[in-house]
Structure formats: structure tokens, C-alpha cells
Design an enzyme around this catalytic site. Sequence first.
Site, short mmCIF file in Angstrom:
data_model
loop_
_atom_site.label_atom_id
_atom_site.label_comp_id
_atom_site.label_asym_id
_atom_site.label_seq_id
_atom_site.Cartn_x
_atom_site.Cartn_y
_atom_site.Cartn_z
N TYR A 175 0.87 -1.16 0.00
CA TYR A 175 0.00 0.00 0.00
C TYR A 175 0.92 1.22 0.00
CZ TYR A 175 -4.26 -2.61 1.16
OH TYR A 175 -5.34 -3.46 1.13
N ASP A 197 -6.00 -0.60 -6.48
CA ASP A 197 -7.47 -0.53 -6.47
C ASP A 197 -8.01 -0.02 -5.14
OD1 ASP A 197 -6.92 -2.65 -4.84
OD2 ASP A 197 -8.19 -4.10 -5.90
N HIS A 240 -9.91 -6.98 -5.27
CA HIS A 240 -9.63 -6.91 -3.83
C HIS A 240 -10.52 -7.87 -3.05
CE1 HIS A 240 -7.08 -4.08 -1.40
NE2 HIS A 240 -7.70 -4.69 -0.42
#
Length: 622
Positions: A250, A278, A386
Site C-alpha cells: 500500500y 485498487d 480486492h
Amino acid sequence: MADTKDSISADVVAQHSARDDCWIIVHGKAKYMTLRIFFKVSFRVLYFVHDLTIVESPSTLRSPCEEYDPIHPPDTISKYLPKEKYLGEVSIDTLQKATKELTAEEKQRNERKKLRPHLSEILNLHDFEAIARLVMPEKAWAYYSSAADDEITLRENHTAYHRIWFRPRVLRDVTVIDFSATILGQRSTMPIYITATALGKLGHPDGELNLTRAAGKYGVIQMIPTLASCSFDEIVDAAVSGQPQFLQLYVNKDRERTREFVQYAEKRGIKGLFITVDAPQLGRREKDMRMKFEDLAPDEQVKEGGEIIRNQGAARAISTFIDPGLCWADLEWFKSITSRMIVSKHSLPTLTTVSAVPIILKGIQTWEDAVLAAKAGVQGIVLSNHGGRQLDFAPSGIEVLIDVVQKLKTELGMTVPNERFQIFVDGGVRRATDVLKAIALGATAVGIGRPFLYAFSAYGQEGVERALSILHDEFEMDMRLIGAPTLKDLNPNMVDTRSIAAHVVPVPGDRLYDNNYERDQLSMHYTGTLTDGTKFDSSLDRQQPFVFPLGAGRVIRGYVLSSLLPFRKKLKETQGERRKLRIPSHLGYGERGSPPKIPGGATLVFEVELLDILNKKTKEDL
């Protein structure tokens, strides 16, 4: 701030319990922090922590492990709290230990753990999910199983594979089956990898280490999550010699932190950098949000700018650092921090820039972005939504794969599979046949996440090993029956994808998957006697009264059908009518018409009393 000393009394620490003046004790050291600094990491009630003890006032202590440890790596505070916030050592003698009493739910969960089937009785990945749901804490189950909004995409990820059928070939020599794969230059015994999933300690004290050890034993690759419960170094150190690992990233708003993390991971030997693209904002995972909301009293809420912001679940609590400004232009920066200059073998004066670590974009959901990724020069993409946890009604990765393969060829002249641009898929996989469908359509490998979480939540490392063993056996059998002795023998002609884009189409029901998915629920209380004389009641179940899903069943002619086990037991009379119900699988096993059996061989004889129907259903609806 109070004057700091080498030894601080716990009573002094306990006096600083305001939201803007909070002292905590972690491993014997007192630290000062404000709500804004610390609870950017975790929106929790203010605690004073010392190992297994929380001091909420000078006279009250209780255990914090289930609150803090599962959602924080052990080095969280030391890495992110400014050094000036450290106040000094705490006198351990001033802390009062308190005996933690188990709640009724914890006692019930412990009893259910005793009734778990032996691992040899677990036959597929669905079984792990069914057991995990019964033995995991409610908060952990809510976090792991939750998905965005109405969870349409969560279900679509799985059911999309049901719209793809095989076209098996026969009379081929399938004496020897080889399903080993090469993923980003790294060997794997199977065409899968353990994809990144956060907060492993919610399900088991060893967290992600269960995955690391099992992956090393079975020769598959683990992707380390940014939001792991264990520290990055703990996970890397747990790997066996030569065990490849990937890193899921991330991107932090503070790019310097991102650069440091990526370059450190490279030095530790990470073989692939999977950048999540995403998640500019985490989706509304309402099951998780509702659980956390109910966990706090009405006055336990965070106020920012005059707006009351209630707790929104573990996902929201740990993700505020993610940069929503990440864009295509940033890829050149990532190349610069993961690249090195090498001398060309063919011309000494020529220098070539290459990426030391392959860069993969995780979360591609259209063929247009897949083409852009290929043009950008990254080494691969993950077709992923995800796990259905971001945008509801996003397409499944397996459906997008078909378009991506076609457009890469027409737009760029690129054939797939391609070693220079590898395509991965994740989401909804429960069988080796799911993986083989993706491989046949051009994927290099497939990521599997939740099933391994459920495996170690139910059985620890041994559960993950059992799950990998099951997949290994499925791969061998399925490839032999398909007529493909190696992965290279799989091709698009071996699958029928004509129905893949038909999102409303009759498909065979997946009773195992539906059984685990939470729908309308029936509240029941039951009592009985085991054959050895032991009394049995719903204290062995998750709640009082026990709650279990109706599955794919419907209310038909006075009968409640839950499509669980192939036998029924009569309910007691309710409003003058008799009703029947299939017994939930966790109660045991039995043939049609015979009483179910509790693990260990005892036969359960019991009555079931209908109490209530949740979700605004009434008894009259039956």
C-alpha cells in the site's frame, strides 16, 4: 507533561487518561501520545498497556491482547511514535495483575474448538471456512469474511468460475503429471501463490507465520501484506533458506516511508513488488463496520472538526495512511527506487536500467488498464477486485482475463502467457479446477487468500499445510482427467467460456459455498442427551440462541430447507404445525434418516424448538 524519571509508577501513568493526554505502558516503557498520533493506527479506546495487562484506572486492569496485538505488528510503536514521546521505564511492582474471566461467548467458542473434526476429515477448502466460522472470534470473522456493500462482487468472484466449463481431451498419456510453475522467475510446486491478506493474528496467535512456514514446506510463494499482524522482518526471518517471497504494497502518503520500505524489502530478498492500485479508499465493508460499531458504547466516538465519526471497523482503522493520489505517472518513480544500472554484455560503454525487483500492479479490472500497464513497462498485473472488498459490481478477475488476453494481442501484438508481462488472477478460488481454468485462459498463476486464513484460524499451520495438500491432490487428479500432463498443455480450447459474460444465467448450485455464506438467519435453541448420558444444549454453539444461515433454501409448504446435511429432524409443534429442518453440518455427521453423530462417536438425540426468525421475518412467514 509530567517530569519523566527512570522509573515511573503505574498510578502516575493512570492519571494521564484523557484523549489529548494519554500515557501508555508497552513492555515496561511509558510513552506519551495524543489521540491523533496513536489512533491514526488504531481507533481504539484509550488503554495503558503492559504485556498482557491494560490499566484503565489505578485500580482496574484487563488483557489487551485481543484488541491491540492482532492488528498491530510488534514494532508499530517503536517505528512510528516519535522518540521524544518515550518517557522512561515503569516500575513493574506498581502494576496490579487481574485475572481475566472468559466471556460466555469465549467459553462457547472453546467448547466448539474441542468438537472440531480431525484434519483428516477436512476434504476441501470449503470445510475450513465452515469450521473457522464456528471457532473464530466474531470480530475476526467479520473482518475476514466481509466485502463491499451488498457483497455482490464477493459472490460473483466465485460463481464466475461456474460459467466456465471444461472440454476434456482423452487418450493422452497422463501417467506423469507436472503442475509446477515459474512465477516471476521463481519456482513454485503449484501454479498458485498465497496472496496478501491483512491482520493474520485476528485468526491465530502466530498470524502470517502460519502461512510462511507452510509455504516453505510445500514450495509455494507467500505474498507478505503491508498490513500484516507480524512484522515484516518476522515473516522474512521465518522463511526457510531459498524460500521466495513477494511483497504487497500500500503506497503511503509519505513517499519517503514508501521508498525506505521498498528498498529495505529489496535488501531482504523480496522477489516481487505487488503495488495495490485498487484502493485509493477502502470500500464499505459493512459486516466489519457494524461489528466494530456495536463494540463501542455510544459515548465512545471520535470527534474531528465537529463531525461525529463512529468506529468503522478494523479495515478503516488501519488504512488511513494510504495515498489516494497514486497515479500512472508514479510508476517511473517506483522504477527509480527499485532499479540499478548494469553494463550491457554486448557493448561495454552501454548502460541499461533494469528493475531489481519485478513490479506488478495489483487490482487491474479492465483491459484498457491492462494495456496501459504493459505500455508502462511493469512486469505484470493482477486481475483483482480486492476480494470483492472495494467496489461492489466490479467484474471478476477471471472474466476480465478473457478480454485482457484478447486486447493485448490486438492492441500490442502481445501473446499470452508472456514471461515479460505475466498475468495473475485472484478472488473466489476454492478448487484446483478454478485455477486450471485461469491457466488455460492465459494466467501465469492464481492467488488464493481467504481459504488459507480460514485454514489457520481453524487449525493453525497444520491447517494451511492440509489445505495445500488438498490442492496438490486436486491438481493431479484434475489435470489427468482434463488430459493435460503439464500446465503448458492447457489452452483456451480446453475451456468453454461462452457464458462468462452472462451474469444472470442458470448454473449448478455450489452447496458448500452457499452453506458458508451468511444470508437470512434462523435463531434456534436446542437441548438433548448424548448416548453416554451427557447433557447437550446450545451452550456449545456460537451464541444464545444459536444462529446459523438458511443457505440457499426457501420456506416451502411449511418446511424450512437449509441445504446443509442430507437428513432432517422434526421440529416441535409451533402454532399447531410441524416443521422440518436439515441439521447444520457442525453438529456432526450421519446418513439420511439417522441421528447425527458428534465427533468422537457419540450419537446426539435432541429436540429443536423454533424461537425466532431474524431479518424481519416472522413465524407466520413459514
